[in-house]
Scaffold this active site. Sequence first.
Site, PDB file in Angstrom:
ATOM      1  N   SER A 198       0.463  -1.203   0.423  1.00 20.43           N
ATOM      2  CA  SER A 198       0.037   0.347  -0.025  1.00 20.43           C
ATOM      3  C   SER A 198       1.224   1.825  -0.211  1.00 20.43           C
ATOM      4  O   SER A 198       1.774   1.286   0.233  1.00 20.43           O
ATOM      5  CB  SER A 198      -1.033   0.293   0.796  1.00 20.43           C
TER       6      SER A 198
HETATM    7  C1  LIG Z   1      -2.808  -4.197  -0.452  1.00 21.77           C
HETATM    8  S1  LIG Z   1      -2.043  -5.821  -0.297  1.00 21.77           S
HETATM    9  C2  LIG Z   1      -1.120  -5.649   1.457  1.00 21.77           C
HETATM   10  C3  LIG Z   1      -0.202  -5.130   1.865  1.00 21.77           C
HETATM   11  C4  LIG Z   1       0.148  -5.198   2.846  1.00 21.77           C
HETATM   12  N1  LIG Z   1      -0.201  -5.140   4.053  1.00 21.77           N
HETATM   13  C5  LIG Z   1       1.477  -4.793   3.003  1.00 21.77           C
HETATM   14  O1  LIG Z   1       2.496  -4.057   3.889  1.00 21.77           O
HETATM   15  O2  LIG Z   1       2.044  -5.762   2.242  1.00 21.77           O
HETATM   16  C6  LIG Z   1      -3.461  -7.020   0.961  1.00 21.77           C
HETATM   17  C7  LIG Z   1      -3.384  -7.968   0.792  1.00 21.77           C
HETATM   18  O3  LIG Z   1      -4.171  -8.560   1.246  1.00 21.77           O
HETATM   19  C8  LIG Z   1      -4.325 -10.013   0.714  1.00 21.77           C
HETATM   20  N2  LIG Z   1      -5.832 -10.194   1.237  1.00 21.77           N
HETATM   21  C9  LIG Z   1      -7.226 -10.714   0.445  1.00 21.77           C
HETATM   22  N3  LIG Z   1      -7.803 -10.924   0.912  1.00 21.77           N
HETATM   23  C10 LIG Z   1      -7.346 -11.573   1.533  1.00 21.77           C
HETATM   24  C11 LIG Z   1      -7.801 -11.996   2.542  1.00 21.77           C
HETATM   25  N4  LIG Z   1      -9.862 -12.607   3.130  1.00 21.77           N
HETATM   26  N5  LIG Z   1      -7.640 -12.606   4.295  1.00 21.77           N
HETATM   27  C12 LIG Z   1      -5.842 -12.323   4.177  1.00 21.77           C
HETATM   28  N6  LIG Z   1      -5.669 -11.445   3.398  1.00 21.77           N
HETATM   29  C13 LIG Z   1      -6.187 -11.089   1.665  1.00 21.77           C
HETATM   30  C14 LIG Z   1      -4.470  -9.694  -0.355  1.00 21.77           C
HETATM   31  O4  LIG Z   1      -3.743 -11.067  -1.645  1.00 21.77           O
HETATM   32  C15 LIG Z   1      -3.656  -8.543  -0.449  1.00 21.77           C
HETATM   33  O5  LIG Z   1      -1.656  -9.401  -0.789  1.00 21.77           O
END
Ligand SMILES: C[S@@+](CC[C@H](N)C(=O)[O-])C[C@H]1O[C@@H](n2cnc3c(N)ncnc32)[C@H](O)[C@@H]1O
Length: 199
Positions: A54
């Site tokens: 993000s």
């Molecule tokens: C914006 S990205 C990651 C940002 C992350 N916090 C970072 O610091 O890099 C959001 C992530 O949420 C994950 N995601 C989506 N649905 C999810 C779920 N139900 N449980 C866990 N992760 C999930 C996606 O695969 C993605 O990698």
Amino acid sequence: MIDPDRVHNVVADRSNDVAAAMTELDRRVFLPPEQHARAAENRPLPIGHGQTNSQPSTVAAMLCLLQVPIGARALDVGAGSGWTTALLARLVGPDGSVLGLELEPDLAEQGARNLAAWPLPWASVELASRQSLGRPVGGGYDRILVSATAQELPGELVDQLAPESRMVLPIRHTLWLVERHGDEIERSPHGSYLFVPLR
Ligand SMILES: C[S@@+](CC[C@H](N)C(=O)[O-])C[C@H]1O[C@@H](n2cnc3c(N)ncnc32)[C@H](O)[C@@H]1O
């Protein structure tokens, strides 16, 4: 009512600590090598599998809103690169704990590896379940951060909040703060953002 034995429920402005954590836990280290040169850009960057790390200003806004107390038990849904899990770990300190959950197996492995480069053994990144959101724990989480956008407030995560707690999550295009005070749930909107979908 705040349980006096759980001082980590106390809400306090930690903006300076968020800024310090973001300086210390260099975003570059959490990015794939081909993105290193762009680490200082204030924009989301690809981490593979169509997912992103993000935008730093968005991460800062979410963490400030979350008001993470020292010693808290935190859940990081959508741990991706592991950066937000590490930032939460720095904020809760060694008396707290952080569980980062990531749905994409390759990213969960990568996030765990990135996190392991830092001396933050009270935090982990693990593979999320495809059957259920989050991971229920006795007593609930003091703080929940969600970095992927939901279509509506997920009841499963509200149920995982401790009796005095906070969750920050995007719902559609709006960032929401959800506060639990016993049986009462309060929500407030905090601006427009774009996120990848919660699956
Ligand atoms: C914006 S990205 C990651 C940002 C992350 N916090 C970072 O610091 O890099 C959001 C992530 O949420 C994950 N995601 C989506 N649905 C999810 C779920 N139900 N449980 C866990 N992760 C999930 C996606 O695969 C993605 O990698």
